[in-house]
Design an enzyme around this catalytic site. Structure first.
Site, PDB file in Angstrom:
ATOM      1  N   LYS A 193       0.851  -1.201   0.000  1.00 27.10           N
ATOM      2  CA  LYS A 193       0.000   0.000   0.000  1.00 27.10           C
ATOM      3  C   LYS A 193       0.883   1.246   0.000  1.00 27.10           C
ATOM      4  O   LYS A 193       1.891   1.289   0.707  1.00 27.10           O
ATOM      5  CB  LYS A 193      -0.904  -0.039   1.242  1.00 27.10           C
ATOM      6  CG  LYS A 193      -1.952   1.075   1.294  1.00 27.10           C
ATOM      7  CD  LYS A 193      -2.835   0.891   2.525  1.00 27.10           C
ATOM      8  CE  LYS A 193      -3.866   1.987   2.677  1.00 27.10           C
ATOM      9  NZ  LYS A 193      -4.693   1.821   3.892  1.00 27.10           N
ATOM     10  N   SER A 207      -9.812  -0.501   7.489  1.00 23.74           N
ATOM     11  CA  SER A 207      -9.270  -0.280   6.142  1.00 23.74           C
ATOM     12  C   SER A 207      -8.614  -1.492   5.481  1.00 23.74           C
ATOM     13  O   SER A 207      -8.278  -1.437   4.306  1.00 23.74           O
ATOM     14  CB  SER A 207      -8.269   0.871   6.158  1.00 23.74           C
ATOM     15  OG  SER A 207      -8.948   2.104   6.179  1.00 23.74           O
ATOM     16  N   SER A 266      -9.746   1.996   3.346  1.00 25.00           N
ATOM     17  CA  SER A 266      -8.870   2.727   2.454  1.00 25.00           C
ATOM     18  C   SER A 266      -7.909   1.856   1.656  1.00 25.00           C
ATOM     19  O   SER A 266      -7.359   2.310   0.659  1.00 25.00           O
ATOM     20  CB  SER A 266      -8.073   3.752   3.255  1.00 25.00           C
ATOM     21  OG  SER A 266      -7.170   3.087   4.124  1.00 25.00           O
TER      22      SER A 266
END
Lengths: 96, 514
Positions: B79, B178, B154
């Site tokens: 990420k 997330s 997210s």
């Protein structure tokens, strides 16, 4: 109590954000909505409850005071939007 | 079975036995990304040359009988909120569009040491603030099961790339759901480990008392493999735990005998989609059939979790994001324009004698901060900063922030009590399956309410995992959340693995449409 536009303006200054008039209007409406929802917390009695800032049971982690290599000046300055050979550059802080 | 259709564990066996090389595996995933990702935007940047060079080095070592790390040359996506030395780390923000970290995050060092091949950086809501990956400065990620729907967030790119077979393993972060919610929306397995299980050094901070890094993969077994590489104490993160890390892969094959699971009454209330409720009930029956006993439990303060979270997380964020000032790194607004505007304002003030009225004008530096932050941050990040500053401001700090910290303790105590009776808490990960792109973006509160089942694990610091447990009639995945006490990741993985031995939801893959 609902949030006023004046309060939002003050908060935006504290947050170092510059919002246009339409942005201030939108922000006031959206945050008023969220803050109203947060008011649900005030209905709960927490008189004898200790605050919990983090869930970890670790406290006071100490390290020996030993000099270790850190970033070089060049590495530390490499991402600066404005710099000279040695320093970050910013607009004038003091007046003329 | 083609390489990209295999699980990480299957690929690992093939790599170890020498049936396939890391270069072949890495190239297959890179090809698949290059063929499809323009329609999904799971990745922000790719690491083509460095990945292939890393893979080549691993193959060379394996061929010459030298030691190879535990990931054995498996590709891993990271990420874009986790620092990678020499490679941009944008956090999905214009603010950090060109930011090149001078060091690797601890988890990135660990991945490299374990011989995980770093494929690229995945898309996300800006600074991990959001539940849909619509708040990225680099475009919206699309759900591989239905391109018109969000992938969750997210860690939307991190979950979508596993579902779309663009990476066998993926590293996400979870501050309020997330990892778990996008895993549910994309039909993959995603775990938020206990706070302190994985080092946060080099993870760009959103809410420091809640943030945690964790694995996303196809199966619990694959998640165990990745978590093993990520977990452990780190002297650079004083909140990381020095508790020993168990052997997750060995543990996973030992089924849990006499498992007691709790179902939270409050989780089946208003707002829960019928199809999600039915799939979760069916999953509970599966556990019963496996010998688990089920009891009803209550988390009475769960109803306050969202309000508590949306005070605490933005408060911490407003402090953490104060560092983006256009001085040390990142974006700076056009200085000449700022100075020119300010000069005009001053001239007007002098001409109309405003100074005499006491109206103060900003200094050049303050104005530079303001313009930089207003232009560099997207609207959700600005909203959360404002919310946090408000909750911490004079006159409101005890009403909001301190109050929320007290409720946080009550939420934690609910879990402590529940875990005296049960080993695991089972329920839905999200109240609904993935929703259409654009549906909730204009109404922040409705987006926040979708985090109802996930935020409390972060507030309490416990571990949680989401695994696939069904599909909606429209073909969208449904996630089952399992929660365990702090540092019981083993139990979560064992329970998830038991479920995946009995069901095949985790083996379903979307067919990608170009």
């Amino acid at each position: 109590m609902s949030l006023s536009r004046k309060e939002i303006e003050k908060v935006s200054h504290l947050a170092r954000l510059q919002l246009s008039d339409p942005e201030l209007d939108a922000m006031t409406a959206q945050l008023a909505n969220v803050v109203e929802y947060m008011e649900t917390l005030s209905g709960l009695n927490t008189d004898d409850v200790e605050p919990l800032a983090h869930a970890s049971d670790i406290s006071n982690v100490l390290a020996d005071d030993i000099l270790k290599p850190s970033l070089s000046r060049e590495e530390a300055l490499a991402n600066a939007p404005k710099r000279d050979a040695e320093c970050y550059r910013v607009p004038a802080v003091l007046g003329d | 079975m083609s390489l990209i259709e295999s699980t990480a564990a299957q690929l690992h066996r093939q790599l170890t036995s020498g049936n396939v090389t890391s270069v072949e595996v890495t190239q297959s995933f890179l090809d698949h990304i290059q063929q499809h990702d323009e329609h999904y935007s799971a990745f922000i940047s790719l690491n083509v040359e460095a990945a292939l060079a890393q893979a080549e080095d691993i193959d060379r070592r394996r061929a010459s009988g030298k030691p190879v790390g535990a990931l054995g040359g498996l590709p891993v996506a990271v990420k874009d909120v986790i620092c990678t030395k020499g490679q941009t780390t944008t956090c999905g923000s214009k603010m950090l569009r060109d930011f090149v970290p001078p060091y690797d995050a601890t988890v990135v060092c660990k991945l490299k040491q374990a011989d995980g091949v770093l494929l690229g950086k995945t898309n996300m809501d800006e600074f991990a603030m959001g539940s849909s990956t619509e708040n990225s400065a680099f475009g919206v990620t699309h759900n591989p099961w239905d391109r018109t729907c969000v992938p969750g967030g997210s860690s939307g790119g991190a979950a979508a790339c596993v579902a779309a077979r663009m990476a066998p393993l993926s590293v996400g972060t979870d501050t309020g759901g997330s990892i778990r919610q996008p895993a549910a929306f994309c039909g993959v397995t995603g775990m938020k480990p206990t706070y302190g299980r994985v080092s946060r050094f080099g993870l760009v901070a959103f809410a420091s008392s809640l943030d945690q890094i964790g694995p996303i993969a196809q199966t619990a077994e694959d998640a165990a493999l990745l978590l093993q590489a990520l977990a452990g104490h780190d002297p650079n993160d004083s909140t990381s735990s020095s508790k020993p890390v168990p052997d997750f892969l060995r543990a996973i094959n030992q089924p849990l005998v006499g498992l007691k699971i709790g179902v939270i009454r409050e989780h089946f209330g208003e707002g829960l989609d019928d199809e999600v409720a039915a799939a979760v009930r069916e999953a509970v029956h599966t556990y019963q059939a496996l010998g688990a006993t089920v009891s009803d439990i209550s988390l009475p303060h769960n109803q306050y979790a969202i309000a508590t979270y949306y005070v605490i997380a933005p408060s911490e964020a407003s402090s953490n994001l104060a560092r983006y000032d256009g001085v040390h790194y990142g974006f700076r607004a056009n200085e000449a324009e700022i100075l020119e505007t300010l000069k005009q304002e001053r001239d007007t003030a002098t001409a109309t004698n405003q100074e005499a009225t006491g109206k103060e004008l900003d200094s050049e530096l303050i104005r530079m901060y303001q313009r930089t932050r207003s232009e560099g941050f997207g609207s959700e990040v600005q909203r959360r900063i404002m919310l946090g500053v408000y909750a911490l401001s004079e006159g409101y700090a005890s009403k909001y922030y301190l109050k929320a910290l007290k409720v946080r303790r009550l939420i934690r105590q609910d879990f402590d009590k529940a875990f005296e009776k049960v080993d695991l808490i089972v329920g839905p990960t999200s109240p609904t399956p993935a929703y259409p792109i654009g549906d909730k973006i204009a109404d922040p509160l409705s987006m926040y309410l979708g985090d109802l089942y996930t935020v409390s694990a972060n507030l309490a610091g416990i571990a949680g995992i989401s695994i696939p447990c069904g599909f909606s009639k429209t073909g969208l995945p449904i996630g089952l959340q399992l929660q365990a006490p702090a540092f019981e990741e083993e139990r979560l993985l064992q329970a998830a693995h038991m479920f995946q031995q009995q069901t095949d939801w985790h083996t379903k893959r979307p067919s990608l449409k170009n």
